[in-house]
Design an enzyme around this catalytic site. Structure first.
Site, PDB file in Angstrom:
ATOM      1  N   ASP A 471      88.750  76.326  -9.308  1.00 45.58           N
ATOM      2  CA  ASP A 471      88.762  77.278  -8.358  1.00 45.58           C
ATOM      3  C   ASP A 471      89.830  76.644  -7.020  1.00 45.58           C
ATOM      4  OD1 ASP A 471      87.841  77.515  -5.277  1.00 45.58           O
ATOM      5  OD2 ASP A 471      86.175  76.828  -6.265  1.00 45.58           O
ATOM      6  N   ASP A 535      83.478  85.046  -2.310  1.00 47.40           N
ATOM      7  CA  ASP A 535      82.498  84.634  -1.443  1.00 47.40           C
ATOM      8  C   ASP A 535      81.187  84.748  -1.474  1.00 47.40           C
ATOM      9  OD1 ASP A 535      83.035  82.198  -3.346  1.00 47.40           O
ATOM     10  OD2 ASP A 535      84.258  81.187  -1.199  1.00 47.40           O
TER      11      ASP A 535
HETATM   12  C1  DGJ Z   1      84.431  78.114  -3.797  1.00 46.64           C
HETATM   13  C2  DGJ Z   1      83.737  78.963  -4.395  1.00 46.64           C
HETATM   14  O1  DGJ Z   1      84.699  79.966  -4.301  1.00 46.64           O
HETATM   15  C3  DGJ Z   1      82.678  79.156  -5.017  1.00 46.64           C
HETATM   16  O2  DGJ Z   1      81.900  80.016  -5.276  1.00 46.64           O
HETATM   17  C4  DGJ Z   1      82.282  77.337  -5.087  1.00 46.64           C
HETATM   18  O3  DGJ Z   1      82.421  77.839  -6.522  1.00 46.64           O
HETATM   19  C5  DGJ Z   1      82.526  76.504  -4.365  1.00 46.64           C
HETATM   20  N1  DGJ Z   1      84.288  77.053  -4.014  1.00 46.64           N
HETATM   21  C6  DGJ Z   1      82.224  75.149  -4.548  1.00 46.64           C
HETATM   22  O4  DGJ Z   1      82.790  74.565  -4.415  1.00 46.64           O
END
Ligand code: DGJ
Length: 735
Positions: A471, A535
């Site tokens: 991430d 997301d």
């Molecule tokens: C952002 C990501 O896009 C989410 O899927 C998740 O992993 C969160 N971060 C976790 O902090």
């Protein structure tokens, strides 16, 4: 004097080349024009005696042209002297500059202590391989290596490498790749977006001038231009000529198109270099990220088809079946509790999940998103026995185990920040604005790099991780090392880190995530196996995001999860059948607390997973198209097997229709001479629809020649917003 054209009397006066300036190894007359051909595309390059190569043609394959014909093509392309302009014809080269006569945005921008560079290039060496051309040019104090390669999918890759051969340093502020496009372009398509709304298309009429889209987010960005396409007026999903570019790069970028009154239009891209960011010492080189150029005469789906074929031909392309994922993020967020996670894993395994991914929250001090980033060891309070109990349980249930990392980031509340303030790309005492309470580590710092590699590799090794979700959750404003802008070196270091990790653990799969889909590009995909597209797990939003992500990427590279009944990002409620139909067309997974599901929901999920596991061989290898539905409120997505023996089509409605009778659903690309059996995918429920009586064929299915399905189509039901119909087409043996 006239330059002779072999066998044909010259019709125009061309300046005699200055042979004295030809470098060693310069091409002979009959080799001055080179043709790269592949996948129905041709690129014809003229290598002049003076100056840099010019592209005479990039577009449809012209067939094998004889040397004399290539020379005639050059002549046909030769420009006249325009009124009120430079006194001689001038070339539009692969790195256009003022010395050539180009007055648009330059391909190269550099200076030596304020003294501008206007290099006078001479081609010094040409290396020709099948479908690849390398040209080395030299100028006073500079060398330039240009590399062009065209693959069997018709995708052209172009990169420049500039070397400072002088004794003085060279400040580089721009090095961009461009190609000329057809004069008939009239419209421009590129993309923008924001968190949970990535890759939103924007289309406009082509205007005169040098037009530039800069990204300064330090990562690819939610609003990345993504693909910049110049097309013939009215180009559509399946028709019209398009010339497009994508930069295989995850840092700051420049996407540009130039339409000057006195020149052919150009499209191009390059890294965005901040003032002072790249200074080349004597002997040092800088290579641009690869720009990927795509031409098609079959609209945006034609562009996508070439890119998908090109990506699938990579040796690193994931070929194992894309497993069904259970990601813990929206199921438990930071509430890591062994019992709860075991129950989640057990339910997941029982419905057919194949990979369990423990998301954010497992490492030292990470009880919420304000602390812990940087301390990559397992939290001893939450996990007193390490992750072994959950990893063991997941494996005993027959699933793979994956883990979340955010290696490039640091919370001020972490041992890493306290112990190594000198490793920061954004010094913590500099007053730089925080983002989700976090700052960026300078991955290009050798000690920081080694720390990350060692600590991540140790966890991968200890738990035999199958998968990492990598991430990256903030833009890199004011990113500098010792006062010097450092986005570029940082991005390269991130790539190196990924490469080293993959070398150490070749079987490890990695997903690229950045606050959802802010790092979706072919640069990161050289070292990762899928992207997290967004997301948002709201299927209405997802359909649009995935539809355009699919312009660049085939379905197997696009992570798509079934979320809870009410989406956490939009608060919109949608049906489970619709959420399943959306995730089916991707690298599918679930992000929902399955322990809260009813038995009926679990049965439905089990059936949806069974459909995915049965169909993924087709979905992840077939040709993807987006047939025009003739209906603004509904989209169609179609995958046809390479041998055209099978197809899957999804018709999904996100808004109400403006007609009471849904337009016929046509399926292009089928074998016209064979019959196909058309049925709803049996594992998925047929949507209720809004018709009083549904179309009769939905019950018994249909048996029709491909020609009819392509030309006439089938009458779909009038779907309600939030409904999807997924059809399967199976070719009948000739009988
Ligand atoms: C952002 C990501 O896009 C989410 O899927 C998740 O992993 C969160 N971060 C976790 O902090």
């Amino acid at each position: 004097m006239n330059e002779p054209v072999s066998g044909i009397a010259p019709a125009l006066s061309l300046p005699e080349p200055d042979r004295s300036s030809r470098g060693a190894g310069a091409p002979e007359t009959d080799e001055r024009i080179r043709e790269l051909r592949g996948g129905g595309v041709a690129v014809v390059v003229h290598l002049p005696d003076e100056g840099l190569p010019e592209v005479l043609h990039w577009g449809r394959d012209l067939g094998a042209l004889a040397p004399g014909e290539l020379d005639q093509l050059r002549l046909a392309r030769a420009r006249p002297v325009s009124p009120s302009a430079l006194d001689e014809p001038w070339p539009l080269t692969l790195l256009p500059g003022e010395h050539d006569g180009w007055e648009g945005r330059p391909g190269l921008a550099a200076h030596r202590r304020g003294r501008a560079e206007h290099p006078r290039w001479t081609v010094a060496e040409v290396r020709v391989e099948p479908q690849r051309l390398r040209v080395r040019a030299a100028a006073d104090g500079l060398a330039l290596d240009i590399e062009l390669s065209l693959d069997d999918a018709g995708v052209l890759r172009l990169a420049h490498e500039l070397t400072n051969t002088a004794a003085e340093p060279l400040a580089l502020t721009g090095l961009e790749t461009v190609l000329p496009v057809g004069d008939r372009v009239g419209e421009v398509l590129d993309f923008t977006g924001r968190w949970t709304r990535e890759r939103a298309p924007q289309r406009r009429a082509l205007a005169q001038g040098s037009h530039v889209r800069e990204t300064r987010r330090g990562r690819t960005g939610h609003d990345a231009p993504f693909v910049l396409a110049l097309g013939a007026p009215g180009f559509s999903t399946d028709a019209g000529e398009i010339w497009a570019v994508h930069l295989a790069w995850s840092g700051d970028a420049v996407y540009r198109h130039d339409a000057l009154p006195e020149a052919r239009p150009l499209v191009g891209a390059g890294p965005l270099l901040r003032a002072g960011e790249i200074e080349l010492a004597p002997g040092e080189s800088f290579r641009t990220p690869t720009a990927v150029f795509i031409w098609s005469d079959q609209g945006t789906d034609g562009i996508g088809a070439r890119l998908h074929r090109s990506l699938r031909s990579r040796s690193s392309h994931p070929r194992r079946p894309r497993p069904v994922v259970l990601n813990t993020w929206e199921a438990v967020y930071f509430q890591h509790d062994l019992g709860r996670l075991e129950a989640l894993a057990e339910t997941a395994a029982a419905i057919g999940v194949e990979r369990f991914v423990l998301d954010d929250g497992w490492f030292r001090g990470r009880r919420d998103d304000r602390a812990g980033l940087g301390d990559w060891t397992v939290d001893p309070e939450v996990w007193p026995e390490g992750l072994h109990p959950i990893v063991g349980r997941v494996r005993s249930l027959g699933m793979q185990f994956g883990l979340w990392f955010e290696p490039e980031m640091v919370n001020p509340d972490s041992d890493l920040a306290r112990d190594h303030p000198e490793w920061m790309l954004q010094p913590l005492d500099a007053g730089i604005r925080a983002w989700r309470g976090q700052y960026v580590l300078n991955v290009a710092h050798p000690a920081a790099f080694e720390y990350l590699l060692t600590s991540i590799a140790a966890i991968v090794h200890e738990y035999r991780l199958d998968y990492i979700k990598w991430d990256q959750n903030r833009d890199l404003i004011e990113a500098a090392h010792e006062g010097r802008a450092n986005v570029l070196r940082h991005t390269e270091a991130v790539y190196r880190l990924l490469d080293r990790l993959r070398t150490l653990h070749p079987a490890l799969e990695i997903e690229s995530c950045a606050s959802g889909g802010a790092r979706v590009d072919m640069g990161i995909l050289e070292r990762t196996d899928r992207v997290w597209a967004s997301d948002t797990n709201d299927p209405i939003e997802r359909l649009a995001i995935q539809r355009w992500t699919e312009l660049l990427l085939p379905l197997e590279l696009i992570g798509s999860h079934i979320g809870p009944p009410v989406a956490h990002t939009t608060h919109r409620a949608t049906g489970l059948d619709f959420r399943i139909a959306t995730a089916l067309f991707g690298s599918a997974g679930i992000e929902w607390d399955l322990t809260s599901c009813t038995p009926a929901e679990l049965d439905q999920l089990r059936a949806g997973i069974a459909a995915y596991r049965r169909l993924r061989g087709l979905l992840h290898t077939g040709a993807l198209t987006h047939p025009d539905t003739g209906d603004d409120g509904a989209g169609a997505t179609c995958v046809i097997a390479e041998d055209r023996s099978r197809a899957v089509v999804r018709l999904a409605r996100h808004a109400t229709a403006n007609r009471a009778l849904a337009p016929m659903l046509r399926v292009p690309g089928l074998d016209p001479n064979h019959r196909y059996r058309v049925t709803p995918v049996p594992e998925l429920p047929v949507p209720r629809g809004l018709d009083d009586t549904p179309p009769p064929w939905l019950r018994e299915g249909l048996l029709l020649p491909g020609s009819v399905l392509t030309e006439v189509g089938v009458q779909p039901p009038l779907l309600a917003p939030g409904e999807a119909l997924v059809l399967e087409l199976t070719r009948e043996p000739r009988g």
